[in-house]
Design a protein around this motif. Structure first.
Motif, short mmCIF file in Angstrom:
data_model
loop_
_atom_site.label_atom_id
_atom_site.label_comp_id
_atom_site.label_asym_id
_atom_site.label_seq_id
_atom_site.Cartn_x
_atom_site.Cartn_y
_atom_site.Cartn_z
N PRO A 1 24.13 -13.65 58.06
CA PRO A 1 25.55 -13.28 58.16
C PRO A 1 26.53 -14.42 57.89
CG PRO A 1 24.30 -12.38 60.01
CD PRO A 1 23.38 -13.30 59.27
N MET B 1 22.20 -6.28 52.61
CA MET B 1 22.03 -6.89 51.29
C MET B 1 20.59 -7.39 51.11
SD MET B 1 24.95 -6.74 49.71
CE MET B 1 24.93 -7.97 48.43
N MET C 1 35.38 -7.74 54.86
CA MET C 1 34.63 -8.74 54.07
C MET C 1 35.59 -9.64 53.30
SD MET C 1 31.16 -7.18 52.84
CE MET C 1 29.97 -6.82 54.09
N LEU D 1 16.98 -9.48 56.40
CA LEU D 1 16.73 -8.25 55.62
C LEU D 1 17.74 -7.17 56.00
CD1 LEU D 1 13.00 -8.55 56.48
CD2 LEU D 1 13.83 -8.74 54.13
N GLY D 2 19.03 -7.53 55.98
CA GLY D 2 20.08 -6.59 56.37
C GLY D 2 20.51 -5.71 55.21
P1 NAD Z 1 23.80 -7.88 57.58
O1 NAD Z 1 24.44 -8.17 58.89
O2 NAD Z 1 23.57 -6.45 57.19
O3 NAD Z 1 22.38 -8.62 57.50
C1 NAD Z 1 22.10 -9.87 58.04
C2 NAD Z 1 20.69 -9.84 58.60
O4 NAD Z 1 20.36 -11.14 59.07
C3 NAD Z 1 20.53 -8.87 59.78
O5 NAD Z 1 19.47 -7.97 59.50
C4 NAD Z 1 20.20 -9.79 60.95
O6 NAD Z 1 19.31 -9.21 61.89
C5 NAD Z 1 19.57 -10.98 60.24
N1 NAD Z 1 19.59 -12.20 61.01
C6 NAD Z 1 20.62 -12.77 61.70
N2 NAD Z 1 20.23 -13.92 62.28
C7 NAD Z 1 18.93 -14.09 61.97
C8 NAD Z 1 17.95 -15.07 62.30
N3 NAD Z 1 18.26 -16.11 63.07
N4 NAD Z 1 16.71 -14.91 61.82
C9 NAD Z 1 16.39 -13.84 61.04
N5 NAD Z 1 17.26 -12.87 60.70
C10 NAD Z 1 18.51 -12.99 61.17
O7 NAD Z 1 24.68 -8.61 56.49
P2 NAD Z 1 24.72 -8.31 54.91
O8 NAD Z 1 25.77 -7.28 54.62
O9 NAD Z 1 23.33 -8.12 54.41
O10 NAD Z 1 25.33 -9.69 54.37
C11 NAD Z 1 24.56 -10.87 54.28
C12 NAD Z 1 25.41 -11.95 53.64
O11 NAD Z 1 25.82 -11.52 52.34
C13 NAD Z 1 26.69 -12.27 54.42
O12 NAD Z 1 26.91 -13.65 54.38
C14 NAD Z 1 27.76 -11.50 53.66
O13 NAD Z 1 29.05 -12.09 53.78
C15 NAD Z 1 27.24 -11.59 52.23
N6 NAD Z 1 27.68 -10.51 51.35
C16 NAD Z 1 27.63 -9.22 51.76
C17 NAD Z 1 28.06 -8.22 50.90
C18 NAD Z 1 28.00 -6.76 51.32
O14 NAD Z 1 28.55 -5.91 50.60
N7 NAD Z 1 27.36 -6.41 52.43
C19 NAD Z 1 28.52 -8.53 49.61
C20 NAD Z 1 28.53 -9.86 49.21
C21 NAD Z 1 28.09 -10.85 50.09
#
Ligand code: NAD
Length: 296
Positions: free
Chosen positions: A66, A12, A243, A9-10
């Motif tokens: 991630p 995105m 990214m 729940l990060g």
């Molecule tokens: P983020 O780091 O904000 O969120 C990831 C979440 O996963 C974190 O809250 C973390 O605590 C959680 N997490 C990690 N390991 C875990 C586990 N074992 N169990 C439960 N939770 C766990 O990342 P984000 O920006 O939300 O991106 C997520 C994905 O989307 C990535 O692969 C990224 O490349 C992709 N993405 C991001 C964007 C962007 O603009 N942020 C755009 C397109 C794609």
């Protein structure tokens, strides 16, 4: 309405989960971050005690993690959510990860009689909040048909790219092309500057000539011609160079694995890597023009 387990729940996943709640779905949420869980609880989610718990007693599991190692750990090696899940559970992984991991996890799900699709997204946190993401889905026809109503809540465009792993393939091929076209666009503007050709003039001419591309007409790397582009706010992202570098590295890893020659993609990865080593990867990816101009 479905009951959905949501893991990750990060930046995105948080807003994506909120959109599922707003649409009336039940949500069982899990993240390693207490703050992320508090926000999900405040929005009406039930908080799971572990990833495996989030995957139990639900119709659908969405993961937004991630990188590949986290997906492997949650699905296969550590939390083993595929083992915890009830029969008939649909798995949707929306993380951006390597094609090999996506296929390995998809195969493991299939071996347990479970349906899984890879469904990475294009569009950043604003699109996640607005529910206007683009999803590129890899998996069977049945998997796509089952996932689509859930993805429609979080996105505007939902494409079926083909079999398992092709969602990830579509994402990295598109972004490699985007990086190459952005670098080329930046080179043209820097050369124009040195030749005494006004940037607005080059924009007007190339926008209607054969150099036309999205990097030029929708995301112009020099300030002025496209007011909404990050170049007008000193390259505040947008889509960060960090990214873009992640996706370029995934594209190069995939290219090596299948022995595809991608020399321009490799060069783009090197250039964005240089931007990172100069400590500037938090700029928008169009900020690569500063590197090309010699301003970094
Ligand atoms: P983020 O780091 O904000 O969120 C990831 C979440 O996963 C974190 O809250 C973390 O605590 C959680 N997490 C990690 N390991 C875990 C586990 N074992 N169990 C439960 N939770 C766990 O990342 P984000 O920006 O939300 O991106 C997520 C994905 O989307 C990535 O692969 C990224 O490349 C992709 N993405 C991001 C964007 C962007 O603009 N942020 C755009 C397109 C794609």
């Amino acid at each position: 309405m479905a009951t959905i387990g949501f893991i990750g729940l990060g930046n995105m996943g948080g807003p994506m989960a909120q959109n599922l709640l707003k649409a009336g779905h039940g949500l069982k949420a899990f993240d390693l971050s207490a703050a992320a869980l508090d926000a999900a609880k405040a929005a009406g989610a039930t908080i799971a005690t572990s990833a495996a718990d989030a995957a139990t007693g639900v119709d659908v599991v969405v993961t937004m993690l991630p990188a590949g190692q986290h997906v492997r750990s949650v699905y296969l090696d550590g939390d083993k959510i595929l083992e915890a899940a009830d029969k008939g559970t649909l798995f949707i992984d929306s993380s951006t990860i390597d094609v090999d991991t996506a296929r390995a996890v998809g195969e493991a799900a299939g071996a347990k009689g479970l349906t899984m699709v890879d469904a990475p997204v294009s569009g950043g946190t604003m699109a996640a909040e607005a529910g206007t993401l683009t999803f590129m889905v890899g998996g069977s026809d049945e998997g796509f048909a089952s996932a689509k109503p859930i993805l429609d809540v979080m996105g505007k465009n939902v494409f079926h790219a083909g079999g398992s792993g092709t969602g990830q393939a579509a994402k990295i091929c598109n972004n490699m092309l985007l990086a190459i076209s952005m670098v080329g666009t930046c080179e043209a503007f820097v050369l124009a500057e040195k030749l005494g050709l006004d940037a607005q003039k080059l924009f007007e001419i190339s926008s209607t000539a054969s150099g036309q591309c999205w990097s030029l007409t929708s995301y112009c790397p020099v300030p002025g011609p496209v007011p909404a582009a990050p170049s007008n706010r000193d390259y505040k992202p947008g889509f960060s160079a960090a990214m873009m570098l992640k996706d370029l590295r995934l594209s190069q890893e995939a290219a090596q694995n299948v022995r595809a020659a991608t020399p321009m993609g490799a060069e783009a990865a090197q250039l964005y890597g240089l931007m990172e080593s100069l400590g500037k990867s938090d700029l928008d990816f169009s900020g690569i023009i500063k590197l090309i101009r010699g301003d970094l």
